[in-house]
Design a protein around this motif. Structure first.
Motif, PDB file in Angstrom:
ATOM      1  N   CYS A  13       0.795  -1.288   0.043  1.00 51.82           N
ATOM      2  CA  CYS A  13       0.029   0.044  -0.126  1.00 51.82           C
ATOM      3  C   CYS A  13       0.810   1.170  -0.084  1.00 51.82           C
ATOM      4  N   LEU A  14       1.805   1.138   0.842  1.00 47.45           N
ATOM      5  CA  LEU A  14       2.630   2.326   0.847  1.00 47.45           C
ATOM      6  C   LEU A  14       3.629   2.725  -0.356  1.00 47.45           C
ATOM      7  N   LEU A  15       3.954   1.414  -0.923  1.00 41.86           N
ATOM      8  CA  LEU A  15       4.912   1.533  -2.134  1.00 41.86           C
ATOM      9  C   LEU A  15       3.833   2.107  -3.310  1.00 41.86           C
ATOM     10  N   LYS A  16       2.750   1.598  -3.436  1.00 38.85           N
ATOM     11  CA  LYS A  16       1.823   2.161  -4.531  1.00 38.85           C
ATOM     12  C   LYS A  16       1.661   3.609  -4.246  1.00 38.85           C
ATOM     13  N   LEU A  17       1.222   3.789  -2.967  1.00 43.55           N
ATOM     14  CA  LEU A  17       0.916   5.543  -2.824  1.00 43.55           C
ATOM     15  C   LEU A  17       2.336   6.232  -3.220  1.00 43.55           C
ATOM     16  N   ARG A  18       3.389   5.691  -2.792  1.00 39.69           N
ATOM     17  CA  ARG A  18       4.550   6.548  -3.125  1.00 39.69           C
ATOM     18  C   ARG A  18       4.798   6.649  -4.764  1.00 39.69           C
ATOM     19  N   LYS A  22       4.923   9.678  -7.820  1.00 37.37           N
ATOM     20  CA  LYS A  22       6.216   9.595  -8.580  1.00 37.37           C
ATOM     21  C   LYS A  22       7.344  10.167  -7.665  1.00 37.37           C
ATOM     22  N   LEU A  23       7.417   9.797  -6.414  1.00 41.92           N
ATOM     23  CA  LEU A  23       8.585  10.261  -5.455  1.00 41.92           C
ATOM     24  C   LEU A  23       9.540   8.938  -5.118  1.00 41.92           C
ATOM     25  N   SER A  24      10.845   9.406  -4.853  1.00 37.22           N
ATOM     26  CA  SER A  24      11.729   8.424  -4.473  1.00 37.22           C
ATOM     27  C   SER A  24      11.668   8.408  -3.215  1.00 37.22           C
ATOM     28  N   GLN A  25      12.116   6.958  -2.834  1.00 35.72           N
ATOM     29  CA  GLN A  25      12.061   6.780  -1.161  1.00 35.72           C
ATOM     30  C   GLN A  25      13.000   7.744  -0.455  1.00 35.72           C
ATOM     31  N   LYS A  26      13.967   8.207  -1.187  1.00 39.59           N
ATOM     32  CA  LYS A  26      14.789   9.032  -0.565  1.00 39.59           C
ATOM     33  C   LYS A  26      14.024  10.439  -0.247  1.00 39.59           C
ATOM     34  N   ALA A  27      13.332  10.850  -1.281  1.00 39.15           N
ATOM     35  CA  ALA A  27      12.459  12.407  -1.116  1.00 39.15           C
ATOM     36  C   ALA A  27      11.439  12.076  -0.088  1.00 39.15           C
ATOM     37  N   VAL A  28      10.769  10.923  -0.071  1.00 40.61           N
ATOM     38  CA  VAL A  28       9.658  10.695   1.077  1.00 40.61           C
ATOM     39  C   VAL A  28      10.277  10.773   2.359  1.00 40.61           C
ATOM     40  N   ALA A  29      11.507   9.806   2.528  1.00 41.03           N
ATOM     41  CA  ALA A  29      12.188   9.799   3.585  1.00 41.03           C
ATOM     42  C   ALA A  29      12.860  10.996   4.360  1.00 41.03           C
ATOM     43  N   ILE A  30      13.125  11.999   3.319  1.00 41.57           N
ATOM     44  CA  ILE A  30      13.369  13.260   3.765  1.00 41.57           C
ATOM     45  C   ILE A  30      12.261  14.120   4.269  1.00 41.57           C
ATOM     46  N   LEU A  31      11.073  14.078   3.497  1.00 41.19           N
ATOM     47  CA  LEU A  31      10.009  15.031   3.724  1.00 41.19           C
ATOM     48  C   LEU A  31       9.141  14.166   4.895  1.00 41.19           C
ATOM     49  N   ALA A  32       9.372  13.086   5.337  1.00 38.42           N
ATOM     50  CA  ALA A  32       8.779  12.613   6.337  1.00 38.42           C
ATOM     51  C   ALA A  32       9.754  12.416   7.766  1.00 38.42           C
ATOM     52  N   GLU A  33      10.915  12.886   7.590  1.00 35.08           N
ATOM     53  CA  GLU A  33      12.064  12.805   8.671  1.00 35.08           C
ATOM     54  C   GLU A  33      12.385  11.642   9.350  1.00 35.08           C
ATOM     55  N   TYR A  38      14.665   2.590   6.746  1.00 37.81           N
ATOM     56  CA  TYR A  38      13.456   2.418   7.568  1.00 37.81           C
ATOM     57  C   TYR A  38      12.240   2.320   6.631  1.00 37.81           C
ATOM     58  N   LEU A  39      12.001   3.386   5.408  1.00 37.06           N
ATOM     59  CA  LEU A  39      11.019   3.286   4.566  1.00 37.06           C
ATOM     60  C   LEU A  39      11.175   2.032   3.716  1.00 37.06           C
ATOM     61  N   ALA A  40      12.298   1.739   3.277  1.00 38.56           N
ATOM     62  CA  ALA A  40      12.644   0.565   2.361  1.00 38.56           C
ATOM     63  C   ALA A  40      11.999  -0.694   2.935  1.00 38.56           C
ATOM     64  N   GLY A  41      12.528  -0.737   4.359  1.00 41.83           N
ATOM     65  CA  GLY A  41      12.073  -1.843   5.288  1.00 41.83           C
ATOM     66  C   GLY A  41      10.481  -2.177   5.322  1.00 41.83           C
ATOM     67  N   LEU A  42       9.770  -1.068   5.361  1.00 39.66           N
ATOM     68  CA  LEU A  42       8.439  -0.767   5.285  1.00 39.66           C
ATOM     69  C   LEU A  42       7.730  -1.166   4.168  1.00 39.66           C
ATOM     70  N   LEU A  55       3.257   7.006  11.038  1.00 37.51           N
ATOM     71  CA  LEU A  55       2.365   6.967   9.939  1.00 37.51           C
ATOM     72  C   LEU A  55       1.977   8.549   9.628  1.00 37.51           C
ATOM     73  N   ALA A  56       1.734   9.271  10.414  1.00 38.66           N
ATOM     74  CA  ALA A  56       1.258  10.647  10.010  1.00 38.66           C
ATOM     75  C   ALA A  56       2.218  11.532   9.377  1.00 38.66           C
ATOM     76  N   ARG A  57       3.565  11.095   9.523  1.00 39.54           N
ATOM     77  CA  ARG A  57       4.508  12.006   9.097  1.00 39.54           C
ATOM     78  C   ARG A  57       4.420  11.395   7.437  1.00 39.54           C
ATOM     79  N   LEU A  58       4.162  10.106   7.091  1.00 43.21           N
ATOM     80  CA  LEU A  58       4.285   9.381   6.006  1.00 43.21           C
ATOM     81  C   LEU A  58       3.148  10.024   5.293  1.00 43.21           C
ATOM     82  N   VAL A  59       2.172  10.015   5.761  1.00 43.93           N
ATOM     83  CA  VAL A  59       0.902  10.407   4.912  1.00 43.93           C
ATOM     84  C   VAL A  59       1.039  11.835   4.744  1.00 43.93           C
ATOM     85  N   SER A  60       1.433  12.796   5.356  1.00 43.70           N
ATOM     86  CA  SER A  60       1.890  14.042   5.183  1.00 43.70           C
ATOM     87  C   SER A  60       2.863  14.411   4.088  1.00 43.70           C
ATOM     88  N   ALA A  61       3.762  13.581   4.131  1.00 46.25           N
ATOM     89  CA  ALA A  61       4.779  13.336   3.209  1.00 46.25           C
ATOM     90  C   ALA A  61       4.418  13.273   1.691  1.00 46.25           C
TER      91      ALA A  61
END
Length: 124
Positions: A13-18, A22-33, A38-42, A55-61
């Protein structure tokens, strides 16, 4: 072994959303602090789904819609419950994981009950 199948459902679900953003893992990780590993493991289902704050930081990012947030919360709740049950009884944990993957949508009340069950079982 933990219920990777359900954790994988959260990760999918998380991967599909990301990817839809059209965001990279790195971009989402930075935005979600959070750490990119950790994001790759999720996403890979190697890490248990995040708690509320992460989860709140991820959905916001990701700028998730209410429907997307609900889908992530459902996958997370089912994964948490399956993991807790799996620790108590591995056979039941696998059965719950298999059943959970067949759910389409949960009502807000059903989701609340599942989250409460997981929390109560974790306290044991």
């Amino acid at each position: 072994m933990r219920s990777i199948q359900v954790n994988g459902e959260f990760g999918a679900c998380l991967l599909k959303l990301r990817l839809s953003r059209k965001l990279s893992q790195k971009a989402v990780a930075i935005l979600a602090e959070m750490d990119q590993s950790y994001l790759a493991g999720l996403e890979a289902g190697r890490r248990p789904p995040p708690r509320d704050r992460q989860l709140a930081r991820l959905v916001s990012a990701l700028g998730a819609t209410p429907e997307e947030i609900q889908e992530l919360r459902e996958a997370r709740a089912l994964a948490r419950l399956a993991d807790v049950v799996d620790e108590l009884d591995p056979q039941r944990g696998r059965a719950l994981a298999s059943l959970a993957c067949r759910f389409n949508r949960l009502s807000a009340n059903q989701l609340r009950v599942i989250e409460e069950m997981a929390s109560l079982l974790e306290q044991r």
